[in-house]
Design a protein around this motif. Structure first.
Motif, mmCIF file in Angstrom:
data_model
loop_
_atom_site.group_PDB
_atom_site.id
_atom_site.type_symbol
_atom_site.label_atom_id
_atom_site.label_comp_id
_atom_site.label_asym_id
_atom_site.label_seq_id
_atom_site.Cartn_x
_atom_site.Cartn_y
_atom_site.Cartn_z
ATOM 1 N N ARG A 193 -8.195 15.033 -29.240
ATOM 2 C CA ARG A 193 -9.467 15.243 -29.933
ATOM 3 C C ARG A 193 -9.312 15.265 -31.443
ATOM 4 N NH1 ARG A 193 -12.796 17.272 -25.652
ATOM 5 N NH2 ARG A 193 -14.929 17.520 -26.349
ATOM 6 N N ASN A 194 -8.102 15.296 -31.920
ATOM 7 C CA ASN A 194 -7.886 15.164 -33.373
ATOM 8 C C ASN A 194 -6.492 14.567 -33.603
ATOM 9 O OD1 ASN A 194 -6.156 17.282 -32.895
ATOM 10 N ND2 ASN A 194 -7.305 18.800 -34.081
ATOM 11 N N GLU A 195 -6.191 14.306 -34.845
ATOM 12 C CA GLU A 195 -4.911 13.666 -35.160
ATOM 13 C C GLU A 195 -3.727 14.537 -34.731
ATOM 14 O OE1 GLU A 195 -5.388 10.132 -35.623
ATOM 15 O OE2 GLU A 195 -3.525 10.688 -36.634
ATOM 16 N N ALA A 227 -0.764 13.116 -32.366
ATOM 17 C CA ALA A 227 0.631 13.004 -32.805
ATOM 18 C C ALA A 227 1.526 13.934 -31.980
ATOM 19 C CB ALA A 227 0.719 13.328 -34.289
ATOM 20 N N ALA A 228 1.042 15.147 -31.723
ATOM 21 C CA ALA A 228 1.869 16.104 -30.979
ATOM 22 C C ALA A 228 2.107 15.628 -29.552
ATOM 23 C CB ALA A 228 1.210 17.484 -30.980
ATOM 24 N N PHE A 229 1.078 15.063 -28.928
ATOM 25 C CA PHE A 229 1.238 14.581 -27.551
ATOM 26 C C PHE A 229 2.292 13.479 -27.493
ATOM 27 C CE2 PHE A 229 0.112 11.906 -23.898
ATOM 28 C CZ PHE A 229 -0.041 12.852 -22.896
ATOM 29 N N GLU A 230 2.205 12.553 -28.450
ATOM 30 C CA GLU A 230 3.185 11.456 -28.464
ATOM 31 C C GLU A 230 4.593 11.990 -28.713
ATOM 32 O OE1 GLU A 230 2.039 8.205 -30.991
ATOM 33 O OE2 GLU A 230 0.181 7.902 -29.863
ATOM 34 N N LYS A 264 -24.278 21.517 -31.971
ATOM 35 C CA LYS A 264 -24.265 20.926 -33.326
ATOM 36 C C LYS A 264 -22.844 20.995 -33.915
ATOM 37 C CE LYS A 264 -28.717 20.010 -33.719
ATOM 38 N NZ LYS A 264 -29.123 18.612 -33.446
ATOM 39 N N LYS A 265 -22.180 22.116 -33.676
ATOM 40 C CA LYS A 265 -20.802 22.253 -34.189
ATOM 41 C C LYS A 265 -19.872 21.260 -33.506
ATOM 42 C CE LYS A 265 -21.243 27.140 -35.370
ATOM 43 N NZ LYS A 265 -20.996 28.517 -34.957
ATOM 44 N N ARG A 266 -20.064 21.064 -32.202
ATOM 45 C CA ARG A 266 -19.203 20.115 -31.463
ATOM 46 C C ARG A 266 -19.421 18.694 -31.960
ATOM 47 N NH1 ARG A 266 -21.287 21.804 -25.808
ATOM 48 N NH2 ARG A 266 -19.871 20.287 -24.861
ATOM 49 N N PHE A 267 -20.677 18.368 -32.258
ATOM 50 C CA PHE A 267 -20.943 17.024 -32.798
ATOM 51 C C PHE A 267 -20.209 16.829 -34.133
ATOM 52 C CE2 PHE A 267 -25.338 16.520 -30.554
ATOM 53 C CZ PHE A 267 -24.693 16.151 -29.383
ATOM 54 N N LYS A 268 -20.238 17.883 -34.950
ATOM 55 C CA LYS A 268 -19.594 17.794 -36.271
ATOM 56 C C LYS A 268 -18.078 17.603 -36.084
ATOM 57 C CE LYS A 268 -19.867 20.240 -40.715
ATOM 58 N NZ LYS A 268 -18.497 20.561 -41.055
ATOM 59 N N THR A 269 -17.512 18.395 -35.188
ATOM 60 C CA THR A 269 -16.069 18.278 -34.915
ATOM 61 C C THR A 269 -15.740 16.882 -34.411
ATOM 62 O OG1 THR A 269 -15.966 20.615 -34.338
ATOM 63 C CG2 THR A 269 -14.139 19.258 -33.577
ATOM 64 N N PHE A 270 -16.622 16.357 -33.548
ATOM 65 C CA PHE A 270 -16.363 15.027 -32.989
ATOM 66 C C PHE A 270 -16.318 13.967 -34.099
ATOM 67 C CE2 PHE A 270 -17.928 10.960 -31.300
ATOM 68 C CZ PHE A 270 -16.864 10.684 -30.439
ATOM 69 N N VAL A 271 -17.310 14.006 -34.982
ATOM 70 C CA VAL A 271 -17.379 12.992 -36.047
ATOM 71 C C VAL A 271 -16.200 13.153 -37.013
ATOM 72 C CG1 VAL A 271 -18.720 12.180 -38.024
ATOM 73 C CG2 VAL A 271 -19.870 12.695 -35.868
ATOM 74 N N GLU A 272 -15.926 14.399 -37.397
ATOM 75 C CA GLU A 272 -14.885 14.617 -38.411
ATOM 76 C C GLU A 272 -13.467 14.468 -37.857
ATOM 77 O OE1 GLU A 272 -15.729 18.452 -40.046
ATOM 78 O OE2 GLU A 272 -17.461 17.721 -41.199
ATOM 79 N N SER A 273 -13.239 14.950 -36.641
ATOM 80 C CA SER A 273 -11.859 15.006 -36.132
ATOM 81 C C SER A 273 -11.541 14.003 -35.030
ATOM 82 C CB SER A 273 -11.555 16.413 -35.589
ATOM 83 O OG SER A 273 -11.805 17.369 -36.583
ATOM 84 N N SER A 274 -12.511 13.731 -34.147
ATOM 85 C CA SER A 274 -12.189 12.890 -32.987
ATOM 86 C C SER A 274 -12.369 11.407 -33.279
ATOM 87 C CB SER A 274 -13.059 13.291 -31.784
ATOM 88 O OG SER A 274 -12.963 14.678 -31.544
ATOM 89 N N LEU A 275 -13.404 11.051 -34.033
ATOM 90 C CA LEU A 275 -13.590 9.624 -34.333
ATOM 91 C C LEU A 275 -12.373 9.000 -35.024
ATOM 92 C CD1 LEU A 275 -17.344 8.965 -35.277
ATOM 93 C CD2 LEU A 275 -16.049 8.094 -33.327
#
Ligand SMILES: Nc1ncnc2c1ncn2[C@@H]1O[C@H](COP(=O)(O)OP(=O)(O)O)[C@@H](O)[C@H]1O
Ligand SMILES: Nc1ccn([C@@H]2O[C@H](COP(=O)(O)OP(=O)(O)O)[C@@H](O)[C@H]2O)c(=O)n1
Length: 320
Positions: free
Chosen positions: A112-114, A118-121, A161-172
């Motif tokens: 869900r974020n960088e 990176a950690a998973f890989e 609304k917070k989840r949408f923000k997290t999605f745009v900022e961190s997941s996209l």
């Protein structure tokens, strides 16, 4: 929402070197905004393509319920729509993959974020075969989440609304990363569920079970040669077709590429509630009674490698 370019034909088995706990695994990341339909479509993929579904969110919620020392921290993060530290989520995913006998996994809602990526890989050395990305407008996702009715602490308008923000900022950015590697398969998730699944099916077609030969014989017996993602998913399919089905003999199981290819003889068992667990365990084979063994159909060379999808074959031979 950001622009993601459709990948050219991604080679389904690209992640051939991925191993975990001694087995070679195929991992597909399933990403998309909250409420885009990831879980819904994962259930369909499991049923049709023999993958195991691991939802990062479900694993985290189970961890809260288990009374783990991380429970309170995880719950607070979820309520705030924030992303739980990678080491917690990765440990849960890794354990679940090792415990499961399947070798094909849909990892839903991760990375869900960088940091997750990176950690998973780094930790698992696994890279996904591809990334399935469900694209949907926030308006539609909000409508779905507010109607989901699963009693989740985060399906309220403030947290959404917070989840949408997290999605745009961190997941996209994660989706952009995989897109630049040609690994993203984008799906229009705004369509009705069956239409979305049609598109999903096209992408997963390399994983479709191939019944290479199937011949109903006398009585309630059937002889099959199959190439299927896993033995357990073959049995699930047969259980679905017959209500209950027992493997009664096994011949020359061999592993060809990533598929289990083999020759099984199955017997339709008297109607009883499905006992999927028993079918999937070695003890099921150990308890075979010799009188249940059936003659194995003798195959002519031209009968081999006749690709028939299990479902269409079931209709053709009027079994089910
Ligand atoms: N294509 C769709 N059209 C309308 N409703 C959908 C669709 N896909 C899923 N839903 C519904 O929307 C809600 C959220 O879907 P879910 O699969 O839980 O999303 P996610 O796992 O991405 O959060 C559920 O109530 C589900 O039944
Ligand atoms: N990789 C992940 C996945 C989920 N989560 C947390 O779990 C919450 C719910 O995730 P989910 O995947 O079950 O649900 P959706 O938000 O996709 O509907 C997220 O909002 C995060 O707080 C996380 O921290 N890290």
């Amino acid at each position: 929402m950001g622009t993601v370019v459709d990948a050219p034909a991604v080679v389904a088995e690209e992640a051939t070197e991925n191993t975990l706990g001694g087995k070679k695994v195929t991992v597909v990341f399933v990403l998309g905004g909250p409420g885009s339909g990831k879980g819904t479509q994962c259930a369909n993929i499991v049923e049709h393509f023999g993958f195991t579904h691991l939802s990062a969110g479900d694993l985290l919620r189970a961890e809260i319920k288990s009374g783990s020392e991380n429970g309170t921290m995880i719950e607070n993060m979820i309520k705030e729509g924030k992303i739980v530290p990678s080491e917690v989520t990765i440990k849960l995913l890794q354990d679940a993959m090792i415990k499961n006998e399947n070798d094909k996994f849909l990892i839903d809602g991760f990375p869900r974020n960088e940091e997750n990526r990176a950690a998973f890989e780094n930790v698992t050395k696994i890279s996904p075969a591809f990334v399935l990305f469900f694209e949907c407008s926030e308006e539609e996702m909000e409508r779905r989440l507010l109607g989901r009715n699963q009693g989740r602490v985060d399906d309220n308008i403030e947290t959404i609304k917070k989840r949408f923000k997290t999605f745009v900022e961190s997941s996209l950015p994660v989706i952009e990363y995989y897109s630049s590697k040609g690994k993203v398969k984008k799906i229009d998730a705004a369509k009705p569920i069956p239409e979305v699944f049609e598109d999903v099916k096209t992408i997963f077609s390399p994983y479709a079970p191939k019944l290479l030969f199937g011949a109903p014989s006398s009585g309630d017996h059937i002889h099959i040669i199959y190439a299927y993602p896993s033995r357990s998913s073959l049995f699930s399919k047969l259980v679905g077709m017959w209500g209950r089905c027992e493997p009664v003999s096994k011949h020359s199981i061999r592993h060809a590429s990533s598929e289990h290819t083999g020759h099984w003889s199955c017997r339709r068992a008297p109607a009883r509630p499905p006992r999927a667990r028993r079918l999937n365990t070695r003890s099921a084979h150990a308890h075979r009674r010799p009188e249940k063994m059936t003659a194995v159909h003798t195959l002519r060379p031209q009968e081999l490698f006749l690709p028939v999808e299990a479902s269409s074959w079931a209709v053709r031979s009027r079994i089910g």
